[in-house]
Design an enzyme around this catalytic site. Structure first.
Site, PDB file in Angstrom:
ATOM      1  N   THR A   8       0.834  -1.192   0.000  1.00 56.56           N
ATOM      2  CA  THR A   8       0.000   0.000   0.000  1.00 56.56           C
ATOM      3  C   THR A   8       0.875   1.251   0.000  1.00 56.56           C
ATOM      4  OG1 THR A   8      -0.162  -0.155   2.425  1.00 56.56           O
ATOM      5  CG2 THR A   8      -1.959  -1.099   1.131  1.00 56.56           C
ATOM      6  N   ASP A   9       0.387   2.300  -0.664  1.00 53.51           N
ATOM      7  CA  ASP A   9       1.164   3.529  -0.824  1.00 53.51           C
ATOM      8  C   ASP A   9       1.015   4.452   0.381  1.00 53.51           C
ATOM      9  OD1 ASP A   9       1.848   2.578  -3.334  1.00 53.51           O
ATOM     10  OD2 ASP A   9       0.227   3.659  -4.342  1.00 53.51           O
ATOM     11  N   LYS A  10       1.651   5.590   0.288  1.00 57.01           N
ATOM     12  CA  LYS A  10       1.606   6.606   1.332  1.00 57.01           C
ATOM     13  C   LYS A  10       0.157   6.986   1.665  1.00 57.01           C
ATOM     14  CE  LYS A  10       2.856  11.438   2.190  1.00 57.01           C
ATOM     15  NZ  LYS A  10       3.522  12.643   1.629  1.00 57.01           N
TER      16      LYS A  10
END
Length: 439
Positions: A124-126
């Protein structure tokens, strides 16, 4: 002959007897020297509690471990994504730290997680949250969920641990992944309709959004919906099983809705770009033809929706469950027994984060102001796009007062930076040097 034979035998016996005595004496001398050397050695270092640290480390390394699937939920607020990145605040860093403090992994495994076969199901990204993230790892048989959570912040919570097969890999054993994207419905307000928190989506707009989302379903070339992926790269082809929007609901005076998308796998920024283009189509900033052109080889300038509303809802293991879930040894990885805990975590940590951010920071409203700055057409390179964007902003500045003009320029710069970060996998550090002098 017998006399000589007897004499020879006695001679051999005497020699052997003397040899044994000599060897015994040498042995005693050597042992004495060895003991004296040991007495001169520095005593083994002990921990503060009196335990031998070297012995403890050896015993820890010999702990019997089993491959498990670890289910966790987390709010991505304040984190730079799931994947570990030295010096950065990530979910994996806090999870591995908790496992180390709880005594379930060694310091060597903490520094090199591959030693315990650590693997995440999805990266998962920021700012992105997860309701049912899965990690595969080898842990001691007596590992307790509570012991791990004692060393984790409240916004990261281990929900369950299940024993798996030796060959289980949370990423490669996964059949599909389901994500949700929560957003205020005013994001879909058509041109000419005021975009405010009092907006309520109409049935017509809802149907148009549903029709747009359905176009994404099936197998398509999503090279335009990720970063640094060539049009002819086979890995750009992804299969979307379902993409839909849920019924709207009101919270804190704002109407929200949740998009849900299920696919075999997703690339960096793919879902956020799919949502961004859907919003642009709904608002009338571009047509459905842009979506059709996105499957083609040309590189288009498409917006990336904020990461805040994105949530990893579920990781699916249908094939694994069919093969091993009923063998009497391994449990199916469906997590039904902790469904109430998942729901409670989302309502306490994930949904409020998204709602409060929109109310306090106007995150979606601010992002919507950047949509007209995108061209939605073929982009030759990042520089030309940036110049075009700044040119559009300059035109807008001439029509507004000074304060609004500066704000528009700031939004334009935001779009340029956003596109540059996407081009270089979302990490500005990886961008090539532009020889810009430092201040």
């Amino acid at each position: 002959m017998s006399r000589f034979g007897c004499s020879l035998t006695n001679s051999k016996f005497s020699f052997a007897f003397r040899l044994c005595g000599f060897l015994r004496k040498m042995s005693e001398t050597a042992c004495g020297a060895s003991n004296e050397g040991e007495n001169k050695k520095r005593p083994l270092q002990e921990d503060a509690d009196g335990t031998d640290s070297k012995k403890l480390r050896i015993e820890t390394d010999r702990v019997k471990r089993k491959k498990v699937a670890l289910l966790l939920a987390y709010s991505g607020l304040g984190y730079l994504g799931m994947q570990r990145n030295p010096g950065m605040k990530t979910i994996e860093e806090d999870l591995l730290t908790a496992l180390l403090k709880a005594g379930f992994i060694t310091e060597e495994a903490f520094n090199t997680p591959q030693l315990v076969q650590f693997q995440r199901a999805a990266r998962t990204d920021k700012g992105v949250s997860a309701a049912r993230q899965v990690v595969s790892i080898k842990l001691p048989e007596d590992t307790k969920v509570e012991s791990i959570n004692d060393h984790l912040p409240a916004q990261i919570h281990v929900l369950a641990i299940k024993r798996t097969t030796k060959g289980f890999n949370s990423k490669s054993s996964c059949d599909a992944r389901t994500y949700s994207y929560m957003l205020p419905t005013f994001a879909f307000a058509p041109l000419g309709v005021e975009t405010t928190e009092s907006y309520r989506i109409t049935p017509e707009v809802m149907e148009n959004v549903k029709a747009t989302l359905k176009i994404f379903e099936g197998t398509h070339n999503f090279h335009n919906f990720t970063a640094r992926k060539k049009p002819l790269d086979p890995s750009a082809n992804r299969y979307i099983m379902n993409f839909d929007i849920g019924e709207p609901f009101i919270s804190r005076g704002i109407e929200f809705s949740v998009l849900r998308v299920k696919g075999q796998s997703f690339m960096l920024h793919q879902i956020r770009k799919m949502v961004g283009l859907t919003i642009a189509v709904a608002r009338g900033l571009t047509s459905l033809d842009t979506l059709q052109r996105a499957w083609k080889p040309e590189r288009l300038d498409l917006p990336v929706a904020p990461g805040l509303g994105l949530v990893l809802e579920e990781v699916h293991y249908d094939r694994y469950n069919q093969r091993f879930g009923k063998d009497g040894i391994h449990e199916p990885l469906d997590w039904e027994e902790v469904e109430a805990d998942v729901k409670a975590f989302k309502e306490k940590f994930i949904f409020p984060t998204i709602i409060e951010s929109e109310i306090e920071e106007k995150s979606m409203l601010s992002w919507l102001e950047t949509l007209p700055l995108h061209s939605y057409s073929i982009r030759e390179d990042n520089l030309s796009h940036g110049l075009t964007t700044l040119g559009q902003a300059a035109d807008l500045v001439e029509r507004v007062d000074e304060g609004d003009g500066l704000a528009t320029l700031a939004r334009a710069a935001q779009v340029v930076q956003e596109e540059q970060n996407v081009m270089y996998n979302g990490n500005p550090i990886q961008c090539p040097s532009q020889n810009v002098p430092s201040n």
